[in-house]
Design a protein around this motif. Structure first.
Motif, PDB file in Angstrom:
ATOM      1  N   VAL A   1      52.387   4.686  24.124  1.00  0.00           N
ATOM      2  CA  VAL A   1      53.509   5.024  25.008  1.00  0.00           C
ATOM      3  C   VAL A   1      54.690   5.539  24.195  1.00  0.00           C
ATOM      4  O   VAL A   1      55.385   6.487  24.589  1.00  0.00           O
ATOM      5  CB  VAL A   1      53.913   3.787  25.837  1.00  0.00           C
ATOM      6  N   GLU A   2      54.907   4.932  23.033  1.00  0.00           N
ATOM      7  CA  GLU A   2      56.038   5.339  22.207  1.00  0.00           C
ATOM      8  C   GLU A   2      55.879   6.760  21.685  1.00  0.00           C
ATOM      9  O   GLU A   2      56.866   7.464  21.484  1.00  0.00           O
ATOM     10  CB  GLU A   2      56.197   4.354  21.053  1.00  0.00           C
ATOM     11  N   LYS A   3      54.623   7.196  21.481  1.00  0.00           N
ATOM     12  CA  LYS A   3      54.396   8.548  20.995  1.00  0.00           C
ATOM     13  C   LYS A   3      54.875   9.597  21.996  1.00  0.00           C
ATOM     14  O   LYS A   3      55.301  10.688  21.595  1.00  0.00           O
ATOM     15  CB  LYS A   3      52.912   8.762  20.697  1.00  0.00           C
ATOM     16  N   CYS A   4      54.779   9.267  23.264  1.00  0.00           N
ATOM     17  CA  CYS A   4      55.215  10.222  24.289  1.00  0.00           C
ATOM     18  C   CYS A   4      56.406   9.677  25.069  1.00  0.00           C
ATOM     19  O   CYS A   4      56.577   9.964  26.262  1.00  0.00           O
ATOM     20  CB  CYS A   4      54.066  10.544  25.249  1.00  0.00           C
ATOM     21  N   ALA A   5      57.224   8.837  24.421  1.00  0.00           N
ATOM     22  CA  ALA A   5      58.347   8.190  25.117  1.00  0.00           C
ATOM     23  C   ALA A   5      59.347   9.191  25.646  1.00  0.00           C
ATOM     24  O   ALA A   5      59.992   8.959  26.680  1.00  0.00           O
ATOM     25  CB  ALA A   5      59.033   7.199  24.177  1.00  0.00           C
ATOM     26  N   ASP A   6      59.516  10.319  24.964  1.00  0.00           N
ATOM     27  CA  ASP A   6      60.490  11.296  25.414  1.00  0.00           C
ATOM     28  C   ASP A   6      60.078  11.971  26.712  1.00  0.00           C
ATOM     29  O   ASP A   6      60.915  12.549  27.412  1.00  0.00           O
ATOM     30  CB  ASP A   6      60.705  12.356  24.339  1.00  0.00           C
TER      31      ASP A   6
ATOM     32  N   SER B   1      59.007   3.301  32.355  1.00  0.00           N
ATOM     33  CA  SER B   1      58.006   3.125  31.298  1.00  0.00           C
ATOM     34  C   SER B   1      58.664   2.840  29.962  1.00  0.00           C
ATOM     35  O   SER B   1      58.251   1.936  29.217  1.00  0.00           O
ATOM     36  CB  SER B   1      57.128   4.373  31.200  1.00  0.00           C
ATOM     37  N   VAL B   2      59.707   3.578  29.647  1.00  0.00           N
ATOM     38  CA  VAL B   2      60.395   3.363  28.376  1.00  0.00           C
ATOM     39  C   VAL B   2      61.086   2.006  28.362  1.00  0.00           C
ATOM     40  O   VAL B   2      61.133   1.324  27.331  1.00  0.00           O
ATOM     41  CB  VAL B   2      61.400   4.502  28.121  1.00  0.00           C
ATOM     42  N   LEU B   3      61.621   1.582  29.509  1.00  0.00           N
ATOM     43  CA  LEU B   3      62.252   0.262  29.578  1.00  0.00           C
ATOM     44  C   LEU B   3      61.236  -0.843  29.320  1.00  0.00           C
ATOM     45  O   LEU B   3      61.542  -1.836  28.648  1.00  0.00           O
ATOM     46  CB  LEU B   3      62.906   0.074  30.945  1.00  0.00           C
ATOM     47  N   THR B   4      60.023  -0.665  29.843  1.00  0.00           N
ATOM     48  CA  THR B   4      58.973  -1.643  29.570  1.00  0.00           C
ATOM     49  C   THR B   4      58.619  -1.648  28.086  1.00  0.00           C
ATOM     50  O   THR B   4      58.398  -2.712  27.480  1.00  0.00           O
ATOM     51  CB  THR B   4      57.731  -1.315  30.410  1.00  0.00           C
TER      52      THR B   4
END
Length: 1161
Positions: A397-402, A408-411
């Protein structure tokens, strides 16, 4: 040709016996008429007749064959005649005509053909050339087999024919016939099914005609359902379906066919075949094949084939990846909570490949569906149903966080925050990386605020041990530029975090935190447009809200740092607040946020307090006052403080940081001069009197009280300052400012030692000027303070001030301050020592209107009488006789209202009462008259009470007997408190008897027993006369006379028992005669005219005076006592006469209304 009877063959009989064919049964019925093929027809079909004629006749026979039944053996004869027309040498028209003839014969004579069916089948099969006339031949075949359903006499040759025909004419029509062949005669095709399936699959893969594909799928479906799909053709069958399923219109039919195959014994082999297709490199370029395989497998058992999906990802095709995402999404949604760790590892590997393909392929649809897959896994994670590696998943998820949504980013951030704790290695660096990625390099405000919340939580939980390291490594580097951030919510949240951290920080990092807060607080407060955002939209947040947060935080920090070390922190915050306020007035900020900030800061500064040790403290909102042990106000030069001698046992002032109040005082002066917001100015003016109560706070630092007084006076005198005020309430005027300024001026009077003489005079003149406005009440209170605090100034201004006070109307609001001013002034004789008659008259003119009991309450009336008596006593003796008439006249006009009110006055009085208007007119008039009479009597008795008190004071001053004067006063008081005439007479008699008994006992110093006996007898006889006096009938005169007689007898008896001398008898007789004459006068006033009653009253007064002289001579009493006694008795008689006259008048009016007009009184 002659007709011959037909004979049934042995084969037909066997068929009839076993019920194989229905033809024999039909033959047993009545035979229809048969058409006879004549020799002429046969001759016309002969080759000698020409081709065109033969074709014509053949077409005619075809029509006859469809409509009628031929005679037996007619079909054979016709065939023999046209057989040569099917040779290859014949033209197509001839062959076409013969094939049509065969078709018609088969359709019309089918049940009579018998073995001819096999013959005709061979004709079709062995037709030369084999690839010509296919459609006509197929129509003949369809008619011969009833569209593939009946292959009687053709069983052995049908399979070969099908294979032959599939090579030369595999069309949709033949496939339709083939479907029926498979359905109804599959047992005759078993050996050739594999070849048939392969050829049909080849057709599906090659053709693009939807009709051919549809019929081919129907043939394959028939093979699966009505035959057994050969295992050697399974691969080509699976490949065909995998490719065909990509066609949208055949997707459903392919899926149904695949489900049927998977339900057979070949189901596992089919799954294996599709997995092998996905795994083998040979098929990696065939994306439709791979997509179909993924689809079929994913719709059935995707869990077992996930490794095959993973290998199929090597095909970098959008459609294949799309299908894989759909398959694993269905898997996760349906079985997500049941999947184990191993399965999740493969799924996360597939998702990782998908994210890589998104970067290379760049398909929007694929990106959208992959992100939906991530969202599905996140939802499963939030429901505690995810059993895979959380770290690996959130790394993806972090790889595509932007590109991920905010939720999703908050999770992701919440998960990363779990590992930020001292138990984890490198947790501070992890926090720094988290801030770097999701705060500094992130643009979405929600995410940045979430990171700030996590930072705040980490600081609050680890502040005790790691505060310095966290501030140095994370807070200062990441938040140093927060003042320039474009997001208001982020600035506000970050500022609040810095405030909370600085409030508890006691290290050198406090300065760094305060520098960042200062940069935020220094942002411009100028409105971005013609109207501020909060004014355009009340629900919208102002873009300067972060500045307000910073200032509010500084106030909280200062209030906290006052009670903790190092105290220099409090001094720095105090300087920042003062500097910020100065910036407001320097930049002329007038926005709503700026005014709100000033309101809060001034409210805080005006809560500063100090004690005798010069310690600073603040009054909290709960009203609790705490003083700081570390901060104090400026106490002057250190040498001066050291040289001061301290008394023994005194506590030394604290040695700490100095917070002088002079900067705050100067800002307050700026506010009074330059403030444009009325709310702020009103707050300062309202709270400044409380601050001025703490003199140490202002006098310990160079605060110019003189300048403050000058500024306030100018606010009262000038009107120009009102123009700059904004946001004023409706109806705002100069008086509102004066009302707010006067209490401050009142408090400044206690600082008169620090005011110049001219400033003191200006202060008093300012208060005098306010007497003509709505602030007159406050001005009078302030002037009262000035008389106490500034006597040197007031002694010159008092004469003119007293005259001005006479111009103020006597209202309820002004009553208390005016009388208190005069009451206070009368106790300061040095201020009015030079008063002349004019000033004294002004004092009485001010006080007399407040003696009106109908207008003011009892306290005001009593205070007014007290003020009048005190000023009358304190005035010079030479002025008193001149003031008596003035005071008496004033008392009569205010306390003693006229009793002969006209009918108009009574009507207007009745009109002021709603309850009176609701009553009957007759009763209303009587009740109103009686009520006014009683009120008039009360006012009259009040004036008599005042004169009596004055006489008693004179008696006391000449050192006469106090008991007697007190007794006479009580006697008059009893008559004034009476409600009716009868009760007045009784109470007056009772108190008079008691008073005389006490007075005479004190004079003669008789034994106590005789005094008690006289008192008891007097009380008993007076109470005995009370019932008689309560009568209000026509016999009122008799009641009064009897009461007087009993009273006289009572007094005589008391005096006889007390004195035992002849003088007592003389005194008793004189008193008896006096009271009897008074009663007689009352009686006559009730029965006779008013003139007679007045003459009798004068006679009784003269008789009382004569008797008083005789009593004084006989008892050797002072003449003044006798005169006072006679005067009191006369006043009682006068009050009785007035009440009797009024009562009689009221009774007469009542009788006039009750008794008819014919009867006269």
């Amino acid at each position: 040709m002659n007709k011959q009877p037909s004979k049934e063959s042995l084969k037909d009989k066997v068929h009839i016996w076993f019920g194989i064919s229905s033809t024999p049964s039909k033959q047993t019925e009545s035979k229809p008429s048969e058409f006879i093929i004549t020799l002429d027809i046969l001759k016309e079909l002969h080759p000698d007749c020409g081709l065109s004629n033969r074709i014509r006749v053949a077409n005619h026979v075809s029509d006859l064959a469809k409509a009628k039944k031929f005679e037996e053996h007619a079909v054979e004869a016709v065939w023999k005649a046209v057989e040569d027309m099917l040779t290859p040498e014949q033209p197509p028209e001839a062959r076409h005509a013969v094939l049509l003839l065969l078709r018609a014969v088969i359709q019309g004579q089918g049940e009579r053909l018998g073995p001819l069916r096999a013959f005709f089948f061979k004709v079709i099969r062995d037709y030369q050339p084999s690839n010509e006339d296919l459609s006509d031949r197929l129509e003949v075949f369809k008619a011969l087999t009833e569209n593939g359903k009946d292959i009687t006499y053709l069983e052995e040759d049908i399979a070969g024919f099908v294979l032959l025909w599939m090579d030369i004419g595999l069309t949709a029509d033949f496939l339709h016939v083939l479907v029926n062949l498979v359905k109804f005669n599959s047992c005759y095709l078993d050996q050739n099914v594999s070849v048939m399936v392969q050829k049909i699959c080849l057709l599906c893969n090659r053709t693009t005609a939807s009709t051919d594909i549809e019929m081919a799928l129907q043939v394959l479906d028939a093979v699966v359902c009505y035959n057994c799909l050969p295992s050697d053709s399974l691969t080509v069958f699976i490949i065909t379906l995998c490719r065909t399923v990509n066609v949208k219109e055949f997707c459903e039919s392919c899926w149904k066919l695949m489900r049927k195959v998977l339900g057979t014994h070949l189901g596992h082999s089919a799954i294996y075949t599709m997995c092998r297709i996905m795994e083998e490199r040979a098929y990696m370029e065939d994306s439709p094949l791979l997509r179909g395989a993924v689809f079929f497998v994913g719709m059935n058992t995707p869990t077992l084939v996930l490794p095959s999906f993973y290998k199929a990802m090597w095909c970098a095709n959008e459609m294949v990846s799309y299908e894989i995402v759909l398959s694993i999404t269905r898997l996760i949604k349906k079985y997500g909570k049941e999947l184990q760790v191993v399965t999740w590892d493969i799924l996360l590997g597939i998702i990782e490949r998908l994210l890589q393909q998104i970067q290379s392929i760049g398909s929007a649809e694929l990106k959208s569906i992959v992100f939906e897959l991530l969202t599905t896994v996140e939802e499963l994670y939030e429901q505690n149903g995810f059993h895979g590696s959380s770290d690996k998943f959130f790394s993806l998820v972090e790889k595509c966080a932007d590109k991920r949504p905010d939720a999703s980013v908050l999770t992701l951030i919440s998960y990363r925050a779990q590992s930020i704790q001292p138990a984890k290695d490198g947790w501070i660096q992890n926090l720094h990386r988290l801030m770097e990625k999701f705060f500094r390099n992130e643009s979405r405000g929600v995410i940045r605020i979430k990171v700030l919340h996590i930072l705040s939580f980490v600081l609050s939980t680890n502040r005790q041990l790691y505060e310095e390291e966290l501030i140095e490594v994370v807070v200062v580097p990441q938040l140093s530029g927060i003042a320039e951030d474009r997001d208001l919510a982020v600035r506000r949240q970050a500022t609040q975090l810095l405030v909370d951290l600085a409030e508890s920080c006691s290290t050198h990092h406090f300065t760094s935190l305060l520098d960042i807060i200062q940069r935020v607080a220094s942002r411009s407060l100028v409105c971005p447009g013609p109207l501020e955002v909060s004014e355009r939209d009340p629900t919208a947040e102002s873009p300067m809200e972060d500045v307000r947060t910073a200032i509010r935080g500084l106030l909280e920090i200062l209030q906290s740092k006052l009670y903790s070390l190092p105290a220099s922190h409090a001094s720095r915050v105090y300087e920042l607040l003062i500097g910020h306020l100065q910036l407001h007035y320097k930049s002329k900020y007038s926005s709503a946020v700026a005014c709100s900030i000033r309101l809060q800061v001034f409210d805080f500064l005006l809560m500063m307090r100090t004690d005798s040790l010069h310690r600073l403290g603040f009054l909290s909102k709960d009203g609790v006052l705490r003083f700081s042990p570390y901060c104090h106000c400026d106490m002057g030069e250190p040498e001066k403080r050291g040289s001061e001698k301290k008394p023994a046992g005194s506590v030394s002032p604290p040695a700490g940081t100095c917070l002088p109040y002079s900067p705050a005082f100067n800002v307050l002066l700026q506010c009074l001069k330059m403030e444009t917001d009325w709310k702020v100015l009103k707050l300062v003016l309202d709270k400044m009197p409380w601050t001025l109560q703490y003199k140490v706070l202002l006098l310990s630092s160079p605060c110019s009280i003189d300048q403050l007084c000058s500024t306030l006076c100018s606010m009262v005198h000038t009107v120009t300052g009102l123009e700059r005020l904004k946001k004023t309430p409706d109806g705002f005027s100069r008086t509102d400012v004066q009302l707010a300024v006067v209490p401050v001026l009142t408090a400044i009077t206690s600082y008169h030692n620090y005011l110049e003489q001219a400033r003191q005079r200006e202060l008093v003149q300012c208060l005098e000027a306010g007497l003509i406005y709505r602030c007159a009440k406050q001005c009078v209170v302030a002037l009262t303070m000035c008389t106490v605090e500034m006597p040197d100034i007031m002694i010159k201004l008092l004469p003119a001030l007293i005259v001005k006070l006479t111009h103020i109307s006597a209202t309820v609001a002004m009553a208390s301050p005016m009388l208190e001013f005069l009451s206070t002034l009368v106790r300061l004789p040095h201020l009015y020592a030079y008063f002349v008659a004019e000033q004294y008259v002004s004092v009485f003119a001010i006080s007399l209107p407040y003696t009106n009991p109908s207008k003011f309450n009892q306290y005001i009336v009593s205070l007014a009488h007290h003020v009048i008596s005190m000023w009358f006593i304190r005035c010079r003796l030479t002025f008193r006789k001149d003031f008596v008439q003035y005071i008496t006249k004033g008392l009569r006009s205010n306390a003693l209202m006229p009793f002969d009110d006209t009918q108009d006055t009574q009507s207007s009085f009745r009109a002021r009462s709603t309850s009176l208007n609701e009553r009957p007119k007759r009763y209303t008039h009587t009740h109103t008259h009686t009520h006014d009479t009683q009120r008039g009597g009360e006012r009259g008795d009040g004036s008599f009470l005042f004169l009596t008190l004055s006489l008693c004071r004179v008696i006391d001053e000449v050192s006469l007997f106090s008991p007697l004067s007190l007794s006479l006063s009580l006697s008059l008081l009893s008559s004034s408190l009476s409600v009716s005439l009868s009760l007045s007479v009784s109470l007056s008699s009772l108190f008079l008897s008691l008073c005389l008994s006490v007075s005479l006992s004190s004079l003669s110093s008789l034994p106590l027993s005789s005094l008690c006996l006289s008192l008891c007898l007097s009380l008993c006889l007076s109470l005995f006369s009370l019932p008689l006096s309560l009568s209000l009938s026509v016999s009122l005169s008799l009641s009064v006379s009897l009461s007087s007689l009993f009273l006289s007898l009572c007094l005589s008896l008391c005096l006889c028992l007390s004195l035992f001398s002849f003088l007592s008898l003389c005194l008793s007789l004189s008193l008896c005669l006096s009271l009897f004459s008074s009663s007689l006068s009352v009686s006559l006033s009730l029965c006779l005219s008013v003139s007679v009653s007045v003459s009798l009253s004068l006679l009784s007064l003269s008789l009382s005076l004569c008797l008083s002289v005789s009593v004084s001579l006989s008892l050797s009493l002072p003449l003044s006592l006798s005169l006072s006694l006679s005067l009191c008795l006369s006043l009682i008689i006068w009050s009785f006469l007035i009440r009797a006259a009024v009562s009689l008048q009221s009774i007469k009016e009542m009788l006039r209304e009750i008794i008819p007009n014919k009867i006269t009184l």
